[in-house]
Design a protein around this motif. Structure first.
Motif, PDB file in Angstrom:
ATOM      1  N   HIS A 143      -0.083   4.044   4.190  1.00  0.00           N
ATOM      2  CA  HIS A 143      -0.999   3.625   3.097  1.00  0.00           C
ATOM      3  C   HIS A 143      -2.117   4.589   2.809  1.00  0.00           C
ATOM      4  CE1 HIS A 143       1.563  -0.024   3.245  1.00  0.00           C
ATOM      5  NE2 HIS A 143       0.967  -0.400   4.308  1.00  0.00           N
ATOM      6  N   LYS A 192      -2.125  -5.518  11.540  1.00  0.00           N
ATOM      7  CA  LYS A 192      -1.297  -5.082  12.429  1.00  0.00           C
ATOM      8  C   LYS A 192      -1.332  -3.823  12.949  1.00  0.00           C
ATOM      9  CE  LYS A 192       3.887  -4.942  12.555  1.00  0.00           C
ATOM     10  NZ  LYS A 192       5.228  -5.139  11.924  1.00  0.00           N
ATOM     11  N   ASN A 193      -1.790  -2.874  12.438  1.00  0.00           N
ATOM     12  CA  ASN A 193      -1.599  -1.254  12.979  1.00  0.00           C
ATOM     13  C   ASN A 193      -2.988  -1.397  13.749  1.00  0.00           C
ATOM     14  OD1 ASN A 193       0.471  -0.464  11.379  1.00  0.00           O
ATOM     15  ND2 ASN A 193      -0.602   0.544   9.907  1.00  0.00           N
ATOM     16  N   HIS A 231      -3.037  -4.254   1.273  1.00  0.00           N
ATOM     17  CA  HIS A 231      -2.398  -3.747   2.501  1.00  0.00           C
ATOM     18  C   HIS A 231      -3.191  -3.997   3.722  1.00  0.00           C
ATOM     19  CE1 HIS A 231      -0.696  -0.978  -0.633  1.00  0.00           C
ATOM     20  NE2 HIS A 231       0.246  -1.164  -0.188  1.00  0.00           N
ATOM     21  N   LYS A 269      -1.979   6.450  -2.568  1.00  0.00           N
ATOM     22  CA  LYS A 269      -2.434   6.202  -1.222  1.00  0.00           C
ATOM     23  C   LYS A 269      -3.929   5.967  -1.245  1.00  0.00           C
ATOM     24  CE  LYS A 269       1.545   7.858   1.320  1.00  0.00           C
ATOM     25  NZ  LYS A 269       2.060   8.930   2.613  1.00  0.00           N
ATOM     26  N   GLY A 284      -1.468   4.383   8.471  1.00  0.00           N
ATOM     27  CA  GLY A 284      -0.200   4.229   8.390  1.00  0.00           C
ATOM     28  C   GLY A 284       0.333   5.120   7.126  1.00  0.00           C
ATOM     29  N   GLN A 288      -9.230  -2.635   5.466  1.00  0.00           N
ATOM     30  CA  GLN A 288      -8.874  -3.760   4.780  1.00  0.00           C
ATOM     31  C   GLN A 288      -9.652  -4.232   3.627  1.00  0.00           C
ATOM     32  OE1 GLN A 288      -8.324  -7.185   7.625  1.00  0.00           O
ATOM     33  NE2 GLN A 288      -8.039  -5.801   9.318  1.00  0.00           N
ATOM     34  N   ALA A 328      -2.790  -6.708   5.404  1.00  0.00           N
ATOM     35  CA  ALA A 328      -1.987  -7.217   6.641  1.00  0.00           C
ATOM     36  C   ALA A 328      -1.592  -6.071   7.424  1.00  0.00           C
ATOM     37  CB  ALA A 328      -0.768  -8.159   6.165  1.00  0.00           C
ATOM     38  N   ASP A 329      -1.232  -5.112   6.993  1.00  0.00           N
ATOM     39  CA  ASP A 329      -0.596  -3.996   7.463  1.00  0.00           C
ATOM     40  C   ASP A 329      -1.890  -3.182   8.321  1.00  0.00           C
ATOM     41  OD1 ASP A 329       2.013  -4.138   6.537  1.00  0.00           O
ATOM     42  OD2 ASP A 329       1.881  -3.008   4.983  1.00  0.00           O
ATOM     43  N   TYR A 330      -2.838  -3.257   8.012  1.00  0.00           N
ATOM     44  CA  TYR A 330      -4.014  -2.446   8.508  1.00  0.00           C
ATOM     45  C   TYR A 330      -4.400  -3.407   9.758  1.00  0.00           C
ATOM     46  CZ  TYR A 330      -4.896   0.313   4.415  1.00  0.00           C
ATOM     47  OH  TYR A 330      -4.502   1.198   3.105  1.00  0.00           O
TER      48      TYR A 330
END
Length: 322
Positions: free
Chosen positions: A61, A186-187, A180, A40, A59, A174, A182-184
């Motif tokens: 990550h 989105k969050n 990751h 992480k 999240g 990012q 895309a996840d950052y």
């Protein structure tokens, strides 16, 4: 903002050196991607408002370590050598310059590439003990609090400014961990939506009130007052440890009578003595308005959103919201 107990610069330099030794010893513990803690992203946050952003946006990550533990007044934080070592090992450091000078100095010497100062992600303003009054008229009548003014770091208490910071933090994560991204993103969008809903709740909840003035021990709510067209009257300035003058106490008594103030607010991490003294002298009630510098068992909520909604309810009650 002044801090009462700062680490002497010589002690800090020694602690930084120890931290760098620790970093050298641990240099082989991270994986090839530069991440520790089981793959992480290691994020060090200076205090709760920065921790909340890191956790919400990072999240699953990220592994977040916070320099200011629950129940510790952030402005008074003293860093230990181990904490400075943690700074040096971080993948990302997230802080707000101006809140904790001891932290600011240690971060400047840590040399971490992904260091994010939240103060650069929005616009800071100058606030003194009061926000919303006609300052020119006050100076004419001998009520100049200009000496109490300064760059106010309490941007997280304005959901709109906090959302601006959230977007910047999302971009920084990012950049630090593109795999990751895309996840950052989105969050970040999800958190910004929560903050927009919170802004709407404050705007609607405080639209019509019997009075627009509130008194608080710590002048942390300048941005919130400006955002929702309120008038903050602080017993002290933006430094929670400063003491009010007798003249300021007398002035607050007059303001309370003129503006039909019902409540003197105090906070969870500082003494309520001054608030209760002023309330007792003026026949006012007391209640908590939480500056959200930390979450403890005494907090009226488990996270930023819950405590801010508790603050809204307290303001609605105190201001006589219709």
């Amino acid at each position: 903002m002044n801090v009462r107990r700062l680490i002497p610069s010589t002690a800090l330099a020694g602690a930084v050196a120890l931290g760098l030794v620790t970093l050298s010893a641990c240099a082989g513990t991270s994986d090839a991607a530069g991440k520790g803690s089981g793959g992480k992203l290691d994020v060090v946050a200076s205090f709760y408002p920065m921790q909340y952003l890191a956790e919400q946006i990072g999240g699953a990550h990220v592994a977040v370590d916070t320099l200011t533990k629950p129940g510790v007044e952030p402005h008074d934080l003293e860093l230990k050598p181990k904490q400075i070592g943690t700074l040096g090992e971080a993948d990302v450091i997230l802080y707000l310059k101006g809140v904790q000078p001891a932290v600011d100095e240690a971060i400047a010497q840590a040399g971490v590439a992904n260091t994010v100062d939240a103060a650069t992600l929005t616009t800071l303003e100058e606030h003194g003990a009061e926000v919303g009054h006609d300052h020119a008229a006050e100076e004419e009548h001998g009520h100049d609090h200009g000496s109490e003014a300064g760059a106010d770091p309490h941007i997280w208490l304005d959901p709109v400014k906090y959302a601006e910071v959230a977007k910047g933090v999302g971009t920084a994560l990012q950049k630090a961990d593109p795999a990751h991204a895309a996840d950052y993103a989105k969050n970040t969008d999800a958190l910004v939506k929560k903050l927009a809903d919170l802004d709407t709740a404050f705007e609607n909840g405080l639209k019509t009130t019997a009075t627009r003035t509130f008194i608080t021990t710590h002048s942390a709510f300048g941005y919130l007052a400006e955002r929702y067209h309120l008038e903050q009257e602080g017993i002290t300035g933006i430094d929670p440890e400063s003491e009010p003058s007798p003249a300021r106490i007398k002035e607050l008594q007059d303001i309370a009578a003129k503006d039909k103030v019902s409540t003197v607010f105090f906070e969870t991490l500082a003494s309520d003595k001054t608030a209760k003294t002023l309330a007792g002298d003026t026949g006012l009630k007391t209640d908590v308005l939480d500056p959200l510098e930390g979450i403890t068992d005494k907090s009226k909520g488990d996270d930023y959103i819950e405590v801010m909604r508790s603050n809204l309810a307290a303001l609605q009650k105190a201001l006589g919201a219709k």
